[in-house]
Scaffold this motif. Structure first.
Motif, short mmCIF file in Angstrom:
data_model
loop_
_atom_site.label_atom_id
_atom_site.label_comp_id
_atom_site.label_asym_id
_atom_site.label_seq_id
_atom_site.Cartn_x
_atom_site.Cartn_y
_atom_site.Cartn_z
N THR A 225 10.30 15.31 47.82
CA THR A 225 11.42 15.36 46.90
C THR A 225 11.26 13.63 46.68
O THR A 225 10.97 12.65 47.30
CB THR A 225 12.66 15.26 47.63
OG1 THR A 225 12.47 16.72 48.10
CG2 THR A 225 13.84 15.17 46.76
N VAL A 239 14.37 14.36 41.40
CA VAL A 239 15.97 14.09 41.29
C VAL A 239 16.00 12.79 40.51
O VAL A 239 15.74 11.75 41.02
CB VAL A 239 16.63 13.89 42.78
CG1 VAL A 239 18.06 13.98 42.35
CG2 VAL A 239 16.19 15.44 43.61
N GLU A 246 24.19 6.62 43.07
CA GLU A 246 23.50 7.80 42.65
C GLU A 246 22.24 8.05 43.26
O GLU A 246 22.06 9.07 43.98
CB GLU A 246 23.15 7.94 41.25
CG GLU A 246 24.45 7.97 40.31
CD GLU A 246 24.14 7.90 38.81
OE1 GLU A 246 24.88 8.32 37.91
OE2 GLU A 246 22.82 7.65 38.56
N ASP A 249 23.30 8.66 47.20
CA ASP A 249 24.00 9.94 47.38
C ASP A 249 22.65 11.18 47.15
O ASP A 249 22.73 11.97 47.97
CB ASP A 249 24.93 10.47 46.18
CG ASP A 249 26.31 9.22 46.47
OD1 ASP A 249 26.35 8.94 47.58
OD2 ASP A 249 26.93 9.05 45.36
N ALA A 250 21.70 10.93 46.15
CA ALA A 250 20.60 11.82 46.25
C ALA A 250 19.67 11.94 47.30
O ALA A 250 19.52 12.96 47.80
CB ALA A 250 20.06 11.54 44.77
N LEU A 252 20.63 11.04 50.38
CA LEU A 252 21.44 11.76 51.62
C LEU A 252 21.29 13.25 51.45
O LEU A 252 21.28 14.03 52.28
CB LEU A 252 22.96 11.07 51.66
CG LEU A 252 22.96 9.38 52.23
CD1 LEU A 252 24.28 9.03 52.35
CD2 LEU A 252 22.15 9.37 53.75
N ASP A 253 21.66 13.62 50.06
CA ASP A 253 21.90 15.05 49.79
C ASP A 253 20.14 15.87 50.03
O ASP A 253 20.15 16.76 50.53
CB ASP A 253 22.18 15.32 48.37
CG ASP A 253 23.66 15.14 48.07
OD1 ASP A 253 24.19 14.93 49.08
OD2 ASP A 253 23.80 14.88 47.20
N SER A 254 19.32 15.11 49.94
CA SER A 254 17.80 15.54 49.89
C SER A 254 17.23 15.69 51.26
O SER A 254 16.50 16.34 51.67
CB SER A 254 16.75 14.77 49.14
OG SER A 254 17.31 14.74 47.55
N ASP A 256 17.48 16.49 55.01
CA ASP A 256 18.22 17.64 56.10
C ASP A 256 17.53 17.63 57.39
O ASP A 256 16.50 16.76 57.56
CB ASP A 256 18.39 18.86 55.52
CG ASP A 256 16.88 19.67 54.93
OD1 ASP A 256 15.88 18.84 55.53
OD2 ASP A 256 17.09 19.99 54.01
#
Length: 408
Positions: A225, A239, A246, A249-250, A252-254, A256
């Motif tokens: 990613t 992304v 931004e 946030d991206a 942390l969202d990516s 897992d």
């Protein structure tokens, strides 16, 4: 990227064959040796002399008593990979049916039987690409672990993929898959903070290093990613972001539970401002109040205490001791796997010089940013392997089985 790799380059009769000269040049620029194989239809589009010039090798235009298909793609053949670019619908269909009536399809059958990697870059009109029989043939051939480089659908045509995408697929097919099954998140490029609808605060970072790291991880088998400001790329799920917030946030969202490493190569803005809703008038003195942005590395570490993270540190002093000290500061504060430190003067250049800082060590690297990406990816593979208890258990199990007596 392809140093020491021997590429048999199959060319079939698509108009995209006109691009084969530049493709051969690019393969060689990346370190490969190339030998051309052409169908009769391809020879009607581009002359074998042009391919001979581009590859600096004789071109196979027919199968003779030399059994060129075995010489190139047999079990003890010359080629490390067979790349068919462009591949017509006719050629893909013949490969699916083991039909050997051209030098290219004969090489393909030989390579598949000899477990030589095969990469195919289709090119044809879009209705042909959408034909159920062609799609079935692609699926059938792909099921044999053949890598297809998806075409670009433009102007009613399935145009051959870019040279960069084809070279990347060829490198992935021949590289040691040290990151296979891993998920790596990479940040790249310069973030920008909006002052008003038309003005931004940013920096001189080009994103070349981050993109090189992402590509190198992909070549070694990782699912990548890439969080950056530049849009889609062929080697990663991209992304697109603009600001530091931004990007944070991206990322942390990516990230897992299945993420194996994060590489923070982006030059993230240290400061932001309150954005004006309308364009600020020019010709007036103005003071901007700068506010610190959140630290991405700290936030990722807080959310994922055990995740291997690679940091970057750019300095302007030009002094190795100062760069190393600054790198060790962030290494210890965040608990990073290692830090890549460099002088900011290399921003935008293709060549770079860095220090890999890991514990008490500071190892110098000099070369292109593409080569740096490969060196970082190799270090990540080592770090991930050492930090993965399942990998360690598997290694221990292998060692035990190696030392065990053979069954009678």
């Amino acid at each position: 990227m392809l140093e020491g790799v021997n590429v048999a380059l199959g060319v079939s009769g698509s108009i995209a064959a006109v691009k084969v000269v530049e493709l051969a040049h690019e393969l060689r620029r990346q370190g490969a040796s190339v030998r051309g194989v052409m169908t009769e239809s391809a020879r009607g589009i581009v002359h074998p002399w042009a391919v001979e010039f581009a590859t600096d090798n004789d071109v196979v235009t027919e199968i003779t008593g030399r059994v060129e298909h075995v010489e190139l793609c047999g079990r003890d053949g010359w080629a490390d990979v067979l790349l068919i670019a462009p591949a017509t619908a006719n050629t893909v269909g013949k490969i699916a049916g083991a039909v050997d009536d051209t030098p290219v399809t004969t090489c393909a059958t030989t390579a598949l039987g000899a477990d030589v990697p095969v990469v195919i870059a289709p090119a044809m009109h879009e209705p042909m690409y959408d034909h159920p029989g062609v799609l079935d043939a692609i699926d059938r051939v792909a099921s044999w672990d053949v890598d297809f480089v998806d075409p670009r659908i433009e102007e009613g045509k399935a145009k051959i993929a870019t040279e960069a995408a084809i070279v990347t697929a060829t490198a992935r097919a021949t590289a040691e898959q040290s990151l296979a099954g891993r998920h790596v998140v990479v940040t790249s490029g310069a973030t920008a903070e909006a002052i008003d609808p038309v003005r931004i605060l940013t920096n001189r970072a080009s994103g070349k290093t981050g993109r090189a790291v992402a590509r190198a991880c992909h070549v070694r088998g990782a699912d990548v990613t890439l969080v950056h400001p530049d849009g889609d790329v062929h080697y990663a799920d991209a992304v697109t972001v603009e600001s530091a917030a931004e990007m944070r946030d991206a990322v942390l969202d990516s990230v897992d539970a299945d993420t194996d490493a994060v590489v923070s190569a982006a030059a993230i803005s240290d400061y932001t401002v309150d954005r004006a809703d309308e364009k600020l008038r020019s010709g007036e003195e103005r003071t901007l109040e700068l506010r610190p942005t959140p630290k991405l590395l700290d936030d990722v570490r807080e959310a994922h205490p055990d995740l291997p993270i690679v940091g970057f540190k750019a300095e302007t002093s030009g002094d190795d001791a100062e760069m190393t000290e600054a790198a060790r500061g962030i290494l210890d504060r965040v608990g990073l796997a290692f830090v890549v430190a460099n002088d900011a003067s290399v921003m935008g250049d293709d060549e770079t010089r860095t220090l890999f800082v890991d514990g008490d060590d500071a190892v110098e690297f000099s070369g292109t940013k593409t080569e740096l990406g490969g060196a970082i990816a190799d270090r990540i593979a080592t770090v991930v392997s050492e930090s993965d208890p399942d990998s360690a258990s598997a290694s221990d199990s292998d060692a035990d089985s190696d030392s065990a007596p053979a069954p009678e």
